[in-house]
Design an enzyme around this catalytic site. Sequence first.
Site, short mmCIF file in Angstrom:
data_model
loop_
_atom_site.label_atom_id
_atom_site.label_comp_id
_atom_site.label_asym_id
_atom_site.label_seq_id
_atom_site.Cartn_x
_atom_site.Cartn_y
_atom_site.Cartn_z
CB CYS A 127 -8.51 0.07 11.88
SG CYS A 127 -7.34 -0.09 10.67
CB SER A 156 -0.90 0.24 1.28
OG SER A 156 -1.78 0.98 1.59
CG HIS A 176 -1.79 5.01 3.00
ND1 HIS A 176 -1.85 5.29 4.59
CD2 HIS A 176 -2.25 3.75 2.92
CE1 HIS A 176 -2.65 4.23 4.82
NE2 HIS A 176 -2.86 3.20 4.15
N1 PLP Z 1 -2.46 -4.52 6.31
C1 PLP Z 1 -1.79 -4.01 7.11
C2 PLP Z 1 -0.79 -4.79 7.98
C3 PLP Z 1 -1.85 -2.79 7.57
O1 PLP Z 1 -1.21 -2.26 8.38
C4 PLP Z 1 -2.90 -1.89 6.85
C5 PLP Z 1 -3.21 -0.65 7.18
O2 PLP Z 1 -3.01 -0.22 8.15
C6 PLP Z 1 -3.62 -2.56 5.96
C7 PLP Z 1 -3.42 -3.94 5.59
C8 PLP Z 1 -4.62 -1.78 5.05
O3 PLP Z 1 -4.22 -0.97 3.91
P1 PLP Z 1 -4.93 0.33 3.45
O4 PLP Z 1 -4.89 1.45 4.45
O5 PLP Z 1 -3.97 0.72 2.34
O6 PLP Z 1 -6.09 -0.30 3.14
#
Ligand code: PLP
Length: 388
Positions: free
Chosen positions: A325, A199, A201
């Site tokens: 989250c 990802s 960001h």
């Molecule tokens: N997987 C992990 C380990 C993450 O830390 C995150 C985001 O915090 C995600 C998936 C989700 O990514 P995105 O924010 O690009 O949807």
Amino acid sequence: MNRIYLDYAATTPVHPEVAEAMLPYFSESFGNPSAIYSYGQEAGSVIEKARANVAALIGAREDEIFFLSGGTEADNMALIGAAYANEDKGNHIITTSIEHHAILDTAKFLETKGFTVTRLNVDDQGLVKPSDVQQAITDKTIIISVMTANNELGTIQPIAKIAAIARKAGVLFHTDAVQAAGRIPIDVNEMGVDLLSLSAHKFYGPKGVGAIYIRKGTRLSPIIHGGGQERGRRSGTQNVAGIVGLGRAAELAKKEMAAEAERQEALRDKLIGGILDTIDHSYLNGHPQERLPNNVNISFDYVEGESMCLNLDLKGICVSTGSACSSSSTEPSHVLLALGMPPQQAHGSLRFTLGRLTTEEDIDSVLTELPPIVAKLRAMSPLLKSHS
Ligand code: PLP
């Protein structure tokens, strides 16, 4: 007040060179990359340049990289896509109890569709045992998903060992490398993975864009259907500016990663040592060595994480009490509980994650501000009275 941001695992500021590279693709070069006239071709060619940069970051072939909306979508696509494409082989999925919700909740969804899920436990430092993976495999197992590095603890898993077990058993292997990509070296062939999520960001690119690596020949159903973009794997007009940003961020990460990791690791160790030395009843969570260079996760007895976080915020210091989250929820982190930590202790945990703008002065400020905050809260805390 000078703000000190120590939540780079939640997100990172867009690198100025990334923002600059993206700008033309909002206005003068706005073409649809699927169009055959020159505007479209321009957009198409910058997407291919970005694909090459993302492929280079993780040692993949360009035609194994597919752009999508970020880590959550990549994780959904890996699990759902593999489950639906391999239903004829079996219905069993293996993952771990410390994955991000993008994996955990997708696995839960697949259970409602007739798939069965084994969630492996981890040891008290957050490591998955390869022998547990071996034992969990049945003749119905179709995919194994283990994250490269945990977003809360920073613990880095022995992915190459686990992937080798999956390959020997003829089972697909996916890794969520959202926290690892751009921070530590990743090579899909050395790791031996079939699918990998990343990802933008999390490494100074924009939000809402990411990529999935799909090893050539992997059976995976699309989860988004439509115009057939990304060679039919992921329909929808591509986010051209976002993809350009992801590509440039990948290029910069490859160049700066080694030096940044070394610099951040020194600051990380100073922060860990400083906190453990000055604050009684504080403990490092996660693995002391197999750990992301930017992650510090510490539990403090007799004090609430939320109160520490809010008091640090009053001093201009931004940290997290778990994953971003779940920071609005009062449930203790599922990751800390999976280490075997009592809920009370999990509630008293802070995550500091460092990044390219973190300075030694920032770390010194935390080491000055945090001990009196903890002391003040403990003095006020009924938890302290009941334990002392
Ligand atoms: N997987 C992990 C380990 C993450 O830390 C995150 C985001 O915090 C995600 C998936 C989700 O990514 P995105 O924010 O690009 O949807």
